[in-house]
Design a protein around this motif. Sequence first.
Motif, mmCIF file in Angstrom:
data_model
loop_
_atom_site.group_PDB
_atom_site.id
_atom_site.type_symbol
_atom_site.label_atom_id
_atom_site.label_comp_id
_atom_site.label_asym_id
_atom_site.label_seq_id
_atom_site.Cartn_x
_atom_site.Cartn_y
_atom_site.Cartn_z
ATOM 1 N N TYR A 129 -57.010 40.578 40.319
ATOM 2 C CA TYR A 129 -57.855 40.788 39.136
ATOM 3 C C TYR A 129 -59.113 39.931 39.215
ATOM 4 N N LEU B 180 -55.146 44.055 36.115
ATOM 5 C CA LEU B 180 -55.080 43.580 34.724
ATOM 6 C C LEU B 180 -53.962 44.287 33.970
ATOM 7 N N ALA B 181 -53.838 45.592 34.191
ATOM 8 C CA ALA B 181 -52.770 46.351 33.539
ATOM 9 C C ALA B 181 -51.406 45.850 33.997
ATOM 10 N N MET C 188 -50.691 42.818 34.978
ATOM 11 C CA MET C 188 -50.481 41.522 34.339
ATOM 12 C C MET C 188 -49.914 41.705 32.933
ATOM 13 N N ASN C 189 -50.454 42.672 32.219
ATOM 14 C CA ASN C 189 -50.035 42.893 30.830
ATOM 15 C C ASN C 189 -48.702 43.630 30.726
ATOM 16 N N MET C 190 -48.417 44.525 31.669
ATOM 17 C CA MET C 190 -47.226 45.349 31.578
ATOM 18 C C MET C 190 -46.033 44.739 32.330
ATOM 19 N N PRO D 162 -45.963 40.053 31.241
ATOM 20 C CA PRO D 162 -46.495 39.623 29.944
ATOM 21 C C PRO D 162 -46.194 38.161 29.625
ATOM 22 N N THR E 117 -48.241 35.744 31.925
ATOM 23 C CA THR E 117 -49.658 35.831 31.554
ATOM 24 C C THR E 117 -49.924 35.068 30.265
ATOM 25 N N LYS E 118 -49.091 35.262 29.277
ATOM 26 C CA LYS E 118 -49.244 34.557 27.996
ATOM 27 C C LYS E 118 -49.096 33.054 28.196
ATOM 28 N N ILE F 109 -53.690 35.019 23.641
ATOM 29 C CA ILE F 109 -53.575 36.212 24.476
ATOM 30 C C ILE F 109 -54.179 37.449 23.829
ATOM 31 N N ASN F 110 -54.213 37.468 22.496
ATOM 32 C CA ASN F 110 -54.700 38.637 21.773
ATOM 33 C C ASN F 110 -56.175 38.556 21.390
ATOM 34 N N GLU G 296 -59.337 38.242 28.680
ATOM 35 C CA GLU G 296 -59.182 38.477 30.115
ATOM 36 C C GLU G 296 -60.474 38.150 30.864
#
Length: 213
Positions: free
Chosen positions: A50, A59-60, A62-64, A67, A70-71, A83-84, A89
């Motif tokens: 990324y 990136l997807a 990392m999030n999927m 999670p 990453t957080k 994170i939100n 990112e």
Amino acid sequence: MKRSTILEILVLLLCLACATYFFVTAWTPWQRRNVVDIHIERFDRVLDEYVSLGSNTALARMNMEYPRPTKLLIEDVLKIGNINEPEIEKRLREYYLDSTVQVLLDEVHRQYADVSDLEAAFNEAFAKRLQTDPDYKVPHIYTQVSCLRQSILVSDTMIVISLDKYLGADFPLYKEYFSEEQRQQMTRENIVSDALQYYFTSIDSAALKPDGK
């Protein structure tokens, strides 16, 4: 062939079949409980993809797929925001594009292209744990680059290893930030022992508390 001989052979085959069935049904559950197949999740590589390419696919992932790591990295290790938050990112990528951090990423990529030795060591350690506690749940193991912030992070189900803290006692960048005594511990050979010490201490301490809290 005499009928008695045929009957003897049939009885023998029947006995062998029964013995095999007993062995398989009795041994297989034990085997499944005590054989470990740990695969170290290379979160650091996805992050590097990324950062280097600005890849939306990475990136997807990392999030999927990652999670929790990453957080944890954004909020608790780097402490660059929530994170939100909008464009968090982008802030993360800019952080890792720093020239010093890029040196760490490149060296991790070079030294840790293969981690099969670490996987084997973790497999052996957790297999021994399962021998004394067959219901024990083996944690997921992830790797990251923490920008020299952390070495090992643990929870009840997860171990996160910062490979950039294990690049060898002679790694030039370490001399700017760590004492000689500290650098002697920042080697590949110390990864598994450090991780297991932190992890087992953490879960064993939690088990002594009421309700595991």
